[in-house]
Design an enzyme around this catalytic site. Structure first.
Site, mmCIF file in Angstrom:
data_model
loop_
_atom_site.group_PDB
_atom_site.id
_atom_site.type_symbol
_atom_site.label_atom_id
_atom_site.label_comp_id
_atom_site.label_asym_id
_atom_site.label_seq_id
_atom_site.Cartn_x
_atom_site.Cartn_y
_atom_site.Cartn_z
ATOM 1 N N CYS A 64 36.161 26.324 39.736
ATOM 2 C CA CYS A 64 37.601 26.029 39.623
ATOM 3 C C CYS A 64 38.067 25.001 40.640
ATOM 4 C CB CYS A 64 38.413 27.311 39.786
ATOM 5 S SG CYS A 64 37.932 28.580 38.636
ATOM 6 N N HIS A 110 45.799 26.216 41.770
ATOM 7 C CA HIS A 110 44.917 26.704 40.717
ATOM 8 C C HIS A 110 45.565 27.923 40.072
ATOM 9 C CE1 HIS A 110 41.566 27.847 38.398
ATOM 10 N NE2 HIS A 110 41.237 28.887 39.130
ATOM 11 N N ASN A 153 43.450 31.216 33.158
ATOM 12 C CA ASN A 153 42.677 30.452 34.133
ATOM 13 C C ASN A 153 41.718 29.526 33.372
ATOM 14 O OD1 ASN A 153 40.788 29.564 36.005
ATOM 15 N ND2 ASN A 153 40.507 31.570 36.973
HETATM 16 N N1 ACO Z 1 42.674 46.101 31.190
HETATM 17 C C1 ACO Z 1 42.889 47.323 31.652
HETATM 18 N N2 ACO Z 1 42.309 47.813 32.756
HETATM 19 C C2 ACO Z 1 41.467 47.024 33.408
HETATM 20 C C3 ACO Z 1 41.194 45.707 32.972
HETATM 21 C C4 ACO Z 1 41.825 45.254 31.807
HETATM 22 N N3 ACO Z 1 41.653 44.014 31.314
HETATM 23 N N4 ACO Z 1 40.324 45.140 33.835
HETATM 24 C C5 ACO Z 1 40.070 46.048 34.782
HETATM 25 N N5 ACO Z 1 40.750 47.191 34.543
HETATM 26 C C6 ACO Z 1 40.775 48.433 35.286
HETATM 27 C C7 ACO Z 1 39.570 48.577 36.185
HETATM 28 O O1 ACO Z 1 38.505 49.139 35.461
HETATM 29 C C8 ACO Z 1 40.112 49.500 37.255
HETATM 30 O O2 ACO Z 1 40.047 50.822 36.784
HETATM 31 P P1 ACO Z 1 39.593 52.025 37.748
HETATM 32 O O3 ACO Z 1 40.631 52.033 38.849
HETATM 33 O O4 ACO Z 1 39.660 53.195 36.855
HETATM 34 O O5 ACO Z 1 38.228 51.648 38.213
HETATM 35 C C9 ACO Z 1 41.600 49.136 37.362
HETATM 36 O O6 ACO Z 1 41.892 48.417 36.170
HETATM 37 C C10 ACO Z 1 41.949 48.306 38.554
HETATM 38 O O7 ACO Z 1 41.026 47.213 38.647
HETATM 39 P P2 ACO Z 1 41.073 46.228 39.835
HETATM 40 O O8 ACO Z 1 39.896 45.309 39.723
HETATM 41 O O9 ACO Z 1 41.282 46.937 41.117
HETATM 42 O O10 ACO Z 1 42.405 45.406 39.516
HETATM 43 P P3 ACO Z 1 43.092 44.321 40.379
HETATM 44 O O11 ACO Z 1 44.494 44.663 40.602
HETATM 45 O O12 ACO Z 1 42.247 43.911 41.548
HETATM 46 O O13 ACO Z 1 43.089 43.069 39.385
HETATM 47 C C11 ACO Z 1 41.905 41.072 38.831
HETATM 48 C C12 ACO Z 1 41.884 42.562 38.850
HETATM 49 C C13 ACO Z 1 43.102 40.612 38.008
HETATM 50 C C14 ACO Z 1 40.622 40.551 38.199
HETATM 51 C C15 ACO Z 1 42.064 40.524 40.276
HETATM 52 O O14 ACO Z 1 41.117 41.123 41.104
HETATM 53 C C16 ACO Z 1 41.917 39.032 40.367
HETATM 54 O O15 ACO Z 1 42.742 38.269 39.885
HETATM 55 N N6 ACO Z 1 40.843 38.562 41.055
HETATM 56 C C17 ACO Z 1 40.590 37.135 41.188
HETATM 57 C C18 ACO Z 1 39.787 36.707 40.020
HETATM 58 C C19 ACO Z 1 39.745 35.236 39.872
HETATM 59 O O16 ACO Z 1 40.664 34.531 40.209
HETATM 60 N N7 ACO Z 1 38.654 34.760 39.277
HETATM 61 C C20 ACO Z 1 38.503 33.423 38.870
HETATM 62 C C21 ACO Z 1 38.060 32.525 39.939
HETATM 63 S S1 ACO Z 1 38.040 30.920 39.418
HETATM 64 C C22 ACO Z 1 36.486 30.426 38.918
HETATM 65 O O17 ACO Z 1 35.774 29.806 39.702
HETATM 66 C C23 ACO Z 1 36.031 30.646 37.513
#
Ligand code: ACO
Length: 328
Positions: free
Chosen positions: A115, A255, A285
């Site tokens: 990214c 980003h 994203n």
């Molecule tokens: N729908 C419903 N529930 C979900 C989903 C979904 N799509 N995805 C995960 N969950 C659940 C998980 O299983 C977890 O359940 P549990 O508590 O029973 O284990 C719960 O939701 C909470 O999950 P978390 O991972 O703690 O959620 P968080 O608030 O951290 O959000 C997210 C997750 C949105 C992925 C966040 O961590 C994030 O944005 N991280 C950065 C990711 C990113 O930017 N990546 C791209 C980088 S750019 C590149 O180079 C490609």
């Protein structure tokens, strides 16, 4: 040697027509519109059809950027395509694009910094133009993320979308253009965001396909923590390097991964959200394409005006990050 001032002289973007909403995803994986919206800010994303390639979107975005810049294909000295979803491993998507554009005088290569790739590309182009080595460089961030996203993995498939953004870079009036940049990487964090198979470590095999190893794997929580810290730090660093104060910044183009990450970056440089470009609600994203698409929208909507101090900042797989401060 006196270095030339280098800036962005044209922008363009291209997005597939097909929209996939959070409600569409509810039918594919166990998720909900409310979960996706509250955790990320995303409402819908664009998904390319089977036949569309990264070079198709890059081509469309490039034509628009070249039109705005008034640059012909023959004038281009270099084409850089930042992507993690090239048309194929080689030749480079930049070479495929060069052929389609008829940019016969241009060197061409792909650059991979996930990214952050677009900002790595902009910084690379800046060096060639500042030294007088090249006059016009086309930089593209383009991705068809939907082809490497696992639509059985709800923790990643809700996040990404497809698109491309392009800029033409060239010499600008002294005192304008890129005032400072900041690139970095933290290789030990590579394990938090990667596509395991398809390279020399794990070439494509029946087993790699069966085990879904050609799709993105992500430790979302770790990436989130890194992103919240680095987006603010890197933004603050380019402001300081340019000899400016926080209050001199007019606009932020971050980003587009997660609203919470963007809000943290804006807070760090004390910028109200009214002066921050956010379009991830519509596109998700788009990896390397996110920043140039957001920039193009902001420029065309008149949200960025001549003389504005604009910060571009991103983070991504590698882990990597990049920022640039531009006097528009
Ligand atoms: N729908 C419903 N529930 C979900 C989903 C979904 N799509 N995805 C995960 N969950 C659940 C998980 O299983 C977890 O359940 P549990 O508590 O029973 O284990 C719960 O939701 C909470 O999950 P978390 O991972 O703690 O959620 P968080 O608030 O951290 O959000 C997210 C997750 C949105 C992925 C966040 O961590 C994030 O944005 N991280 C950065 C990711 C990113 O930017 N990546 C791209 C980088 S750019 C590149 O180079 C490609």
């Amino acid at each position: 040697m006196k270095l030339k001032s280098v800036g962005i002289i044209g922008t363009g973007s291209a997005l597939p027509e097909r929209i996939m909403t959070n409600y569409d995803l509810e039918k594919i994986v166990e998720t909900s519109h409310e979960w996706i919206l509250s955790r990320t800010g995303i409402e819908e994303r664009r998904i390319a059809d089977e036949k569309t390639t990264t070079s198709d979107l890059a081509y469309e975005a490039s034509l628009k950027a070249m039109e705005m810049a008034g640059t012909s294909p023959e004038e281009l000295d270099l084409i850089i395509v930042a992507t993690i979803t090239p048309d194929m491993v080689f030749p480079a998507t930049a070479c495929i694009l060069q052929d389609r554009l008829g940019a016969r005088n241009a060197a061409a290569f792909d650059l991979e910094a996930a990214c952050s790739g677009f900002l790595y590309g902009v910084t690379t182009a800046q060096q060639f133009i500042a030294t007088g080595h090249y006059k016009k460089v086309l930089v593209i961030g383009g991705e068809i993320m939907s082809k490497i996203v696992d639509f059985t993995d709800r923790s990643t498939c809700v996040l990404f979308g497809d698109g491309a953004g392009a800029v033409v870079m060239g010499e600008v009036e002294e005192g304008f253009g890129i005032l400072s940049t900041d690139l970095g990487s933290k290789g030990e964090g590579g394990k938090y965001l990667y596509q395991p198979a398809g390279g020399s470590l794990e070439p494509a095999s029946e087993e790699s396909v069966r085990n879904r190893r050609h799709f993105i794997k992500m430790g979302g929580g770790e990436v989130f923590k890194f992103a919240v810290r680095i987006m603010g730090e890197s933004s603050a660093r380019v402001i300081e390097k340019a000899g400016l104060e926080l209050e001199d910044v007019d606009y932020l183009v971050p980003h587009q991964a997660n609203t919470r990450i963007i809000e943290a970056a804006a807070k760090r440089i004390k910028l109200p959200m009214s002066r921050v470009k956010v379009n991830l609600n519509r596109y998700g994203n788009m990896s390397a394409a996110s920043i140039p698409v957001a920039l193009d929208e902001a420029v065309r909507a008149g949200e960025i005006k001549k003389g504005d101090h604009v910060v571009l900042v991103g983070f991504g797989g590698g882990l990597t990050w990049g920022a640039a401060l531009i006097k528009w």
